[in-house]
Design a protein around this motif. Structure first.
Motif, PDB file in Angstrom:
ATOM      1  N   ASN A  21      50.390 -38.556  75.687  1.00 37.88           N
ATOM      2  CA  ASN A  21      50.005 -37.972  74.397  1.00 37.88           C
ATOM      3  C   ASN A  21      50.291 -36.461  74.455  1.00 37.88           C
ATOM      4  O   ASN A  21      49.671 -35.748  75.231  1.00 37.88           O
ATOM      5  N   PRO A  22      51.205 -35.959  73.634  1.00 37.58           N
ATOM      6  CA  PRO A  22      51.588 -34.535  73.723  1.00 37.58           C
ATOM      7  C   PRO A  22      50.467 -33.581  73.324  1.00 37.58           C
ATOM      8  O   PRO A  22      50.568 -32.392  73.572  1.00 37.58           O
ATOM      9  N   ASN A  23      49.403 -34.098  72.703  1.00 40.65           N
ATOM     10  CA  ASN A  23      48.289 -33.226  72.304  1.00 40.65           C
ATOM     11  C   ASN A  23      47.142 -33.261  73.315  1.00 40.65           C
ATOM     12  O   ASN A  23      46.113 -32.626  73.124  1.00 40.65           O
ATOM     13  N   SER A 190      62.032 -36.153  76.178  1.00 37.33           N
ATOM     14  CA  SER A 190      61.820 -36.512  74.776  1.00 37.33           C
ATOM     15  C   SER A 190      60.732 -37.589  74.745  1.00 37.33           C
ATOM     16  O   SER A 190      60.954 -38.718  75.178  1.00 37.33           O
ATOM     17  N   LEU A 191      59.547 -37.238  74.270  1.00 36.99           N
ATOM     18  CA  LEU A 191      58.408 -38.164  74.342  1.00 36.99           C
ATOM     19  C   LEU A 191      58.009 -38.633  72.949  1.00 36.99           C
ATOM     20  O   LEU A 191      58.106 -37.886  71.976  1.00 36.99           O
ATOM     21  N   TYR A 198      57.343 -35.027  71.301  1.00 38.27           N
ATOM     22  CA  TYR A 198      57.394 -33.789  72.109  1.00 38.27           C
ATOM     23  C   TYR A 198      58.752 -33.729  72.781  1.00 38.27           C
ATOM     24  O   TYR A 198      59.189 -34.694  73.404  1.00 38.27           O
ATOM     25  N   PHE A 199      59.399 -32.602  72.637  1.00 35.12           N
ATOM     26  CA  PHE A 199      60.712 -32.425  73.267  1.00 35.12           C
ATOM     27  C   PHE A 199      60.669 -31.222  74.192  1.00 35.12           C
ATOM     28  O   PHE A 199      60.102 -30.184  73.841  1.00 35.12           O
ATOM     29  N   SER A 200      61.274 -31.360  75.351  1.00 35.77           N
ATOM     30  CA  SER A 200      61.413 -30.214  76.234  1.00 35.77           C
ATOM     31  C   SER A 200      62.861 -30.154  76.723  1.00 35.77           C
ATOM     32  O   SER A 200      63.202 -30.658  77.790  1.00 35.77           O
ATOM     33  N   PRO A 201      63.740 -29.552  75.878  1.00 33.94           N
ATOM     34  CA  PRO A 201      65.130 -29.421  76.311  1.00 33.94           C
ATOM     35  C   PRO A 201      65.226 -28.390  77.430  1.00 33.94           C
ATOM     36  O   PRO A 201      64.389 -27.493  77.522  1.00 33.94           O
ATOM     37  N   LYS A 202      66.257 -28.523  78.266  1.00 34.16           N
ATOM     38  CA  LYS A 202      66.369 -27.604  79.403  1.00 34.16           C
ATOM     39  C   LYS A 202      67.524 -26.614  79.232  1.00 34.16           C
ATOM     40  O   LYS A 202      67.755 -25.785  80.091  1.00 34.16           O
ATOM     41  N   ARG A 234      40.729 -28.311  66.299  1.00 29.37           N
ATOM     42  CA  ARG A 234      40.691 -29.782  66.263  1.00 29.37           C
ATOM     43  C   ARG A 234      41.770 -30.383  65.375  1.00 29.37           C
ATOM     44  O   ARG A 234      41.559 -31.368  64.663  1.00 29.37           O
ATOM     45  N   LYS A 235      42.946 -29.730  65.344  1.00 32.90           N
ATOM     46  CA  LYS A 235      44.045 -30.259  64.530  1.00 32.90           C
ATOM     47  C   LYS A 235      45.012 -31.016  65.430  1.00 32.90           C
ATOM     48  O   LYS A 235      45.057 -30.768  66.633  1.00 32.90           O
ATOM     49  N   ASP A 236      45.823 -31.886  64.819  1.00 35.48           N
ATOM     50  CA  ASP A 236      46.896 -32.544  65.569  1.00 35.48           C
ATOM     51  C   ASP A 236      48.182 -31.771  65.347  1.00 35.48           C
ATOM     52  O   ASP A 236      48.412 -31.264  64.251  1.00 35.48           O
ATOM     53  N   ILE A 237      49.011 -31.683  66.385  1.00 40.77           N
ATOM     54  CA  ILE A 237      50.362 -31.152  66.158  1.00 40.77           C
ATOM     55  C   ILE A 237      51.318 -32.302  66.459  1.00 40.77           C
ATOM     56  O   ILE A 237      51.396 -32.777  67.592  1.00 40.77           O
ATOM     57  N   ASN A 238      51.993 -32.774  65.424  1.00 42.88           N
ATOM     58  CA  ASN A 238      52.759 -34.006  65.589  1.00 42.88           C
ATOM     59  C   ASN A 238      54.128 -33.841  66.236  1.00 42.88           C
ATOM     60  O   ASN A 238      54.542 -34.667  67.033  1.00 42.88           O
ATOM     61  N   ASN A 239      54.821 -32.776  65.864  1.00 45.59           N
ATOM     62  CA  ASN A 239      56.183 -32.592  66.416  1.00 45.59           C
ATOM     63  C   ASN A 239      56.281 -31.264  67.131  1.00 45.59           C
ATOM     64  O   ASN A 239      56.206 -30.218  66.503  1.00 45.59           O
ATOM     65  N   ILE A 240      56.455 -31.322  68.452  1.00 49.95           N
ATOM     66  CA  ILE A 240      56.501 -30.087  69.242  1.00 49.95           C
ATOM     67  C   ILE A 240      57.844 -29.992  69.960  1.00 49.95           C
ATOM     68  O   ILE A 240      58.298 -30.966  70.572  1.00 49.95           O
ATOM     69  N   ILE A 241      58.451 -28.800  69.892  1.00 52.63           N
ATOM     70  CA  ILE A 241      59.628 -28.539  70.746  1.00 52.63           C
ATOM     71  C   ILE A 241      59.250 -27.424  71.707  1.00 52.63           C
ATOM     72  O   ILE A 241      59.008 -26.299  71.281  1.00 52.63           O
ATOM     73  N   SER A 242      59.160 -27.750  72.986  1.00 51.48           N
ATOM     74  CA  SER A 242      58.849 -26.708  73.974  1.00 51.48           C
ATOM     75  C   SER A 242      60.144 -26.001  74.372  1.00 51.48           C
ATOM     76  O   SER A 242      61.112 -26.638  74.776  1.00 51.48           O
ATOM     77  N   ILE A 243      60.118 -24.664  74.242  1.00 52.83           N
ATOM     78  CA  ILE A 243      61.315 -23.899  74.654  1.00 52.83           C
ATOM     79  C   ILE A 243      61.055 -23.214  75.997  1.00 52.83           C
ATOM     80  O   ILE A 243      61.872 -22.458  76.485  1.00 52.83           O
ATOM     81  N   ASN A 244      59.896 -23.507  76.579  1.00 51.84           N
ATOM     82  CA  ASN A 244      59.424 -22.760  77.746  1.00 51.84           C
ATOM     83  C   ASN A 244      60.156 -23.098  79.049  1.00 51.84           C
ATOM     84  O   ASN A 244      60.056 -22.364  80.014  1.00 51.84           O
ATOM     85  N   SER A 245      60.886 -24.229  79.076  1.00 57.76           N
ATOM     86  CA  SER A 245      61.587 -24.583  80.324  1.00 57.76           C
ATOM     87  C   SER A 245      63.079 -24.367  80.204  1.00 57.76           C
ATOM     88  O   SER A 245      63.849 -24.907  81.008  1.00 57.76           O
TER      89      SER A 245
END
Ligand SMILES: Cc1cc2nc3c(=O)[nH]c(=O)nc-3n(C[C@H](O)[C@H](O)[C@H](O)COP(=O)(O)OP(=O)(O)OC[C@H]3O[C@@H](n4cnc5c(N)ncnc54)[C@H](O)[C@@H]3O)c2cc1C
Ligand code: FES
Ligand code: FES
Length: 478
Positions: A21-23, A190-191, A198-202, A234-245
């Motif tokens: 669960n990305p949240n 890609s989850l 949730y996406f974590s492109p490299k 207490r909110k949901d975030i449905n679509n996340i793109i992590s740019i941190n990696s």
């Protein structure tokens, strides 16, 4: 190749979670799924340190140990890292770690609720450095609060580590863990978990693809602001793109009298680098949140958040920084003075991200910055002020002044600057300029400070700047 799972190293093994669960926070995962309850929940917003864990990450072919707040870190951010919990410090023969021994010997714990967090912060310090002075110790535990023991016994415990040269199980296993980490990092992730993605492109090419296919996603960087939407609001975030990696976004370059900082560079890394150029920038960063916050939080995140009390923003404004924005392959460079539109609103367009920040190096100027907050550490500013002056023959040739906490956005003090430009470096000029701050700002009034207090402080900081620079050695005589 893209994976629908995350992989991390824990207890000398590689673990895999399919579509987590990305949240979900790492804290909840550790306590509820791994059933490791040593890590505590205090504030659930990054402010108390009870939830501190340590993540091992590869840097320059070595493992660096980073203390983080697990309460505001999301489970997918474990991908490619080593997870270390307070339970993991005990050796196989059940003997305690040197840090735990020291806490017992020096009576560093009473009720014990904060203790696992302190132990983990001190553990990260013990692993990353070889000697520990007062400044290093205070810095390392700046994000940990204790309500009953008090800090003196904890500091004594930390100081005693100077006399201990004991290798631990992490030293013994370092080679093995390093090989594991090399194997599992750099996979595009890609989850999908129910309605959450949730996406974590490299790399940036993959990022562009992910943005195109998921235009309504929100960018995640260090998460020290965004994840509070989940834990506090207490909110949901449905679509996340992590740019941190993304490796291409983790850099600091010096070129043509400018410094360029990649968007995914942590505040902690930048703090070390900037000291040589602008010591006051370093001093402000040393008081920015805590080590846990600076280990993951970024300047790009601070800019995109556009908070009127974001600490780096007045500094960047007075230094005439520029922001490199990227949308698909198109890069645009925007002066930071044009970036903030209104309260927490910026010029960022949908699908556009901050690629990097360019900061000029004013070799011959005087740069001063001050942060006023209720506590020295682990607190956000009531007022933050920054001054960049060029002075020749006791005359102010150019001046750039910016304040945070004085309006709905961080802003330059244009009227005040006008009074000072080409005036003499005198108390009289600064007194006039202080008055002009009233034309520049109508301060905000909130729980941190009243508007009258803020105005008074802003004026006093201008005078403080004058007093400190009037005999400054950098004032050129021709
Ligand atoms: C306990 C605590 C203490 C804090 N102390 C301070 C303090 O002393 N001073 C201070 O100024 N702030 C403080 N903060 C606030 C926060 O740490 C900063 O705003 C931080 O810089 C945010 O960076 P981040 O990388 O964690 O951003 P994130 O939380 O990942 O993102 C924040 C926002 O920026 C957007 N974003 C991030 N990177 C990009 C990018 N490259 N392009 C486009 N959009 C992007 C995200 O979509 C999100 O909307 C504190 C926060 C906490 C929880
Ligand atoms: S629970 Fe307080 S910092 Fe995480
Ligand atoms: S020992 Fe009780 S809060 Fe620190």
């Amino acid at each position: 190749m893209t994976s629908n799972n995350i992989k991390f190293v824990w207890k000398n093994k590689i673990y895999l979670i399919n579509n987590p669960n990305p949240n979900e926070t790492i804290l909840d995962y550790v306590r509820l799924k791994l059933k490791k309850t040593g890590t505590k929940e205090g504030c659930a917003e990054g402010g108390c340190g009870a939830c501190t864990i340590v993540l091992g990450e590869i840097e320059n072919n070595k493992i660096v140990y980073k203390a983080i707040n697990s309460c505001i870190s999301l489970v997918p951010s474990l991908d490619g890292k080593q997870l270390i919990l307070v339970e993991d410090l005990v050796e196989k023969d059940r003997s305690l770690h040197a840090v735990q021994d020291a806490m017992i010997k020096y009576h560093g714990s009473q009720c014990g609720f904060c203790t696992p967090g302190f132990v983990m912060s001190l553990f990260a310090m013990y692993k990353n450095f070889s000697s520990y002075n007062k400044e290093k110790i205070q810095d390392s535990i700046s994000g940990n609060l204790c309500r009953c023991t008090g800090y003196r016994p904890i500091i004594d415990a930390a100081k005693s580590l100077n006399n201990i040269n004991r290798s631990d199980q992490f030293d013994k296993n370092e080679k093995k863990i390093l090989n594991f980490l090399k194997k599992i990092r750099l996979r595009n992730v890609s989850l999908k978990n129910k309605n959450k993605k949730y996406f974590s492109p490299k790399n940036i090419n993959e990022l562009k693809k992910v943005i195109k296919e998921n235009p309504n996603s929100i960018f995640l960087n260090g998460g020290t602001d965004l994840s509070l939407n989940i834990t506090k609001e207490r909110k949901d975030i449905n679509n996340i793109i992590s740019i941190n990696s993304i490796k291409e976004l983790k850099f600091i370059k010096e070129k043509n009298n400018t410094i360029e900082v990649g968007a995914a560079t942590s505040l902690g890394e930048f703090e070390l680098f900037i000291k040589k150029y602008y010591p006051d920038f370093n001093s402000i960063l040393k008081r920015y949140g805590s080590v846990q916050i600076r280990n993951v939080g970024t300047i790009a995140g601070n800019i995109a958040t556009a908070s009127p009390i974001g600490d780096t923003l007045p500094l960047l404004l007075s230094l005439d920084a520029k922001i490199v924005l990227q949308k698909m392959s198109k890069k645009t460079i925007l002066p930071i003075t044009k970036f903030f539109v209104s309260y927490r609103k910026t010029r960022l367009k949908k699908g556009q991200f901050i690629h990097s920040i360019i900061i000029p190096i004013f070799k011959k100027n005087i740069f001063k910055a001050y942060k006023i907050s209720k506590r020295v550490d682990d607190d956000i500013s009531s007022v933050c002020a920054s001054f960049n002056l060029k002075i020749i023959n006791k005359k102010i040739k150019s001046v750039k002044i910016a304040y945070g906490g004085m309006a709905l956005i961080p802003k330059r003090a244009i009227n005040c600057e006008k009074i000072l430009t080409n005036s003499s470096l005198s108390e009289e000029s600064f007194k006039k300029a202080m008055k002009n701050l009233e034309k520049d700002f109508r301060p905000i009034d909130d729980v941190r400070a009243s508007k009258d207090y803020r105005m008074e402080v802003a004026k006093n900081l201008l005078m403080k700047c004058f007093i400190e620079i009037k005999n400054h050695k950098l004032i050129r005589l021709n």
